[in-house]
Scaffold this motif. Structure first.
Motif, short mmCIF file in Angstrom:
data_model
loop_
_atom_site.label_atom_id
_atom_site.label_comp_id
_atom_site.label_asym_id
_atom_site.label_seq_id
_atom_site.Cartn_x
_atom_site.Cartn_y
_atom_site.Cartn_z
N LEU A 1 0.73 -1.40 0.06
CA LEU A 1 0.00 -0.06 0.14
C LEU A 1 0.99 1.26 -0.01
CD1 LEU A 1 -2.73 -1.26 2.76
CD2 LEU A 1 -2.56 -1.55 0.14
N ASN A 2 0.25 2.39 -0.29
CA ASN A 2 0.83 3.54 -0.24
C ASN A 2 1.42 4.13 1.08
OD1 ASN A 2 -1.19 4.02 -2.84
ND2 ASN A 2 0.84 4.76 -3.29
N LYS A 3 0.54 3.76 1.98
CA LYS A 3 0.95 3.99 3.34
C LYS A 3 0.12 3.05 4.49
CE LYS A 3 0.34 8.31 4.95
NZ LYS A 3 -0.30 9.80 5.32
N GLU B 1 -3.59 2.75 3.40
CA GLU B 1 -4.27 3.33 2.15
C GLU B 1 -3.63 3.11 0.91
OE1 GLU B 1 -4.63 7.51 3.40
OE2 GLU B 1 -3.09 8.14 1.79
N ILE B 2 -4.52 3.29 -0.12
CA ILE B 2 -3.94 3.34 -1.53
C ILE B 2 -4.56 4.80 -1.86
CG2 ILE B 2 -4.42 2.53 -3.86
CD1 ILE B 2 -5.42 -0.07 -3.07
N THR B 3 -3.56 5.61 -1.99
CA THR B 3 -3.79 6.89 -2.40
C THR B 3 -4.55 7.06 -3.79
OG1 THR B 3 -2.04 7.51 -1.11
CG2 THR B 3 -2.64 9.24 -2.59
N SER C 1 -5.58 8.34 -7.54
CA SER C 1 -4.57 8.94 -8.57
C SER C 1 -5.09 10.24 -9.22
CB SER C 1 -4.77 7.80 -9.74
OG SER C 1 -6.01 7.47 -10.15
N PRO D 1 -7.02 12.50 -4.80
CA PRO D 1 -6.42 11.88 -3.51
C PRO D 1 -7.21 12.70 -2.33
CG PRO D 1 -4.96 13.38 -4.74
CD PRO D 1 -5.83 13.13 -5.59
N LYS E 1 -5.38 -4.50 -5.53
CA LYS E 1 -4.07 -4.59 -5.67
C LYS E 1 -3.82 -5.73 -6.67
CE LYS E 1 -0.90 -2.51 -4.17
NZ LYS E 1 -0.20 -1.36 -4.81
N LYS F 1 -6.49 0.87 -10.09
CA LYS F 1 -5.93 1.97 -9.52
C LYS F 1 -7.04 2.99 -9.40
CE LYS F 1 -1.32 1.69 -11.76
NZ LYS F 1 -1.49 0.20 -12.21
N THR G 1 -8.81 8.09 -2.79
CA THR G 1 -8.15 7.43 -1.61
C THR G 1 -8.91 6.59 -0.74
OG1 THR G 1 -6.48 9.19 -1.34
CG2 THR G 1 -6.88 7.93 0.33
N ARG H 1 -9.04 4.04 2.11
CA ARG H 1 -8.27 3.68 3.14
C ARG H 1 -8.91 2.75 4.32
NH1 ARG H 1 -7.60 9.16 6.73
NH2 ARG H 1 -5.99 9.72 4.80
#
Length: 473
Positions: A80-82, A268-270, A272, A275, A312, A317, A321, A323
């Motif tokens: 994940l992004n974060k 989270e996945i931010t 595209s 966001p 994922k 994509k 965002t 979360r």
């Protein structure tokens, strides 16, 4: 004029073709989500670990901390992004040694009954509590008996969940006040303790715990409170009808401690494109300590994690965002949900949607929403996409406790609604264990949640006229 008419006909035809193409694309995407969840799912494996390697996860406990560490590590593996931990102070209550109770019908004549302390109860005196019993059908009946008939006795709340209500959560709501406020109210009449019929539609020997509150009752006036199994509630009620002077003995060993630090687990996945528009999917990581919290709410936790994993795996994509939030302390304080909303407000975050799974890992039937009419109309326009999966329940009227504090500013809230007929057989009881969760049903729920998140991410939830053609914003 003829050219203008032809132009509009072509325009309308083009819009219709675009809408049909999008519906086909959505149908195929949702099919791929279900295929991935059912053929290559991860949720059941995660639940196995939470349930069988960690176990019950009462707030403030060692197991709760182990669950925090485990789920954070698993989210980090998803790329994940974060991924981060959000500190939150939570109450710490311990049960102590196993509770014990019996009914005494005469000298040397006793029968043991199954009880469990309610979460937050004080302990009985060291020697236990023994007193005569007065049965009532609800808090409101205390006033009818008055202090002269209640003082020094154990109040036995015996209003059952209504079996004639198809919506079992409505049945639960109709009697849970006995559990939550029963001790507070009985103490006003000088009761020695409280025994509450378990919140369960089935007759069995499993007492069901749950949160209770003393309200503003002074510490010195608080009385011990426990739940009794439905079979033993039936027995106690029947024997009271022929022997009003019988006595009940019970011993609780629980203790309330100082608050301790725990965490919400967040990944989270931010988005595209947008966001700043945040969509939350989550469940609560804590559980009661009697079983292993498989249905309540291990299922919701792993389904929520699976939403991001499926996206994922499918290389989707998101525009917005997405979360996942694994909330701590839903069961006896809601501290995690309140903390998350508090931090979100302080950061001026824009939450457009939040979805919670906290009704067990049973076959999904649909969703309930808290939304404006135009927002709900947009959601209803996607209902046909769920029909092949026998998902038909799209109704206004509720969401989830942890995401409730996010309500306001146009945020749409939703709760996954599985078939609830068996849920209260396990809710807050020692039989809420992994073997009672069906792998396929759990995975269907994860796919259903992912599909709704996908649609909202693609189309958004801005207020629109219901007559407009649905298309990406």
């Amino acid at each position: 004029m003829r050219a203008l008419i032809i132009f509009f006909c072509l325009l309308i035809s083009g819009l219709s073709l675009t809408a049909q193409t999008e519906k086909t694309e959505d149908s195929l995407k949702i099919r791929s989500i279900y295929d991935m969840s059912l053929l290559n799912g991860k949720s059941y494996e995660w639940l196995d670990h939470l349930s069988n390697e960690i176990g019950g996860r009462l707030s403030g406990s060692f197991n709760a901390q182990k669950a925090v560490e485990y789920t954070k590590a698993e989210l980090e593996k998803l790329g994940l992004n974060k991924v981060w931990l959000q500190p939150v102070m939570v109450p710490k209550w311990t049960r102590g040694e196993r509770e014990f109770a019996y009914v005494q019908t005469g000298p040397g004549e006793t029968r043991n009954v199954n009880i469990t302390a309610l979460g937050g109860s004080i302990a009985t005196p060291d020697g236990g509590t023994k007193a005569k019993v007065i049965e009532v059908q609800g808090i409101e009946q205390l006033a009818e008996y008055g202090r002269e008939n209640i003082e020094g006795k154990i109040v036995f709340y015996n209003r059952p969940m209504r079996a004639d209500l198809i919506q079992t959560f409505e049945s639960y709501g109709g009697c849970v006040d006995q559990r939550y406020s029963g001790a507070e109210e009985a103490a006003k009449y000088g009761a020695a303790g409280v025994i509450v019929r378990s919140m369960n539609l089935r007759l069995d020997d499993f007492p069901h715990t749950g949160s209770m509150s003393y309200g503003d009752t002074p510490v010195e006036d608080r009385i011990p409170a426990a739940a009794i199994s439905t079979n033993d509630a039936e027995y106690l009620s029947s024997i009271l009808k022929i022997q009003e002077d019988l006595e009940l003995y019970f011993k609780l060993n629980c203790e309330q401690h100082e608050d301790v630090q725990s965490y919400n687990v967040i990944g989270e996945i931010t988005g595209s494109q947008y966001p700043e528009e945040i969509m939350v999917v989550g469940g609560h990581l804590d559980s009661w300590d009697l079983g292993d919290g498989a249905h309540d709410d291990g299922a919701g936790v792993v389904q929520s994690m699976e939403v991001l994993r499926l996206m994922k795996e499918l290389n989707y994509k998101p525009k917005r965002t997405i979360r996942v939030v694994l909330f701590m302390n839903e069961e006896n304080g809601l501290r995690g949900g309140n903390k998350y909303a508090e931090v979100a407000e302080s950061k001026n975050e824009n939450h457009i949607f939040a979805l919670e799974s906290d009704a067990g890992g049973f076959t999904p039937r649909g969703f309930q929403f808290t939304a404006e009419d135009t927002q709900f109309a947009r959601i209803l326009s996607w209902k046909h996409l769920f029909k092949p999966y026998l998902i038909h329940y799209f109704e206004l009227g509720g969401s989830g406790a942890d995401i409730g504090p996010l309500k306001g500013n146009g945020t749409v809230l939703a709760g996954l609604r599985p078939d609830s007929q068996r849920y209260f057989d396990y809710h807050h009881a020692s039989n809420d264990t992994f073997e009672h969760v069906n792998k396929r049903e759990l995975e269907l729920g994860a796919a259903t949640m992912t599909s709704l998140i996908y649609l909202i991410d693609k189309y958004g939830l801005k207020n629109i006229s219901t007559s407009k053609v649905e298309r990406p914003d």
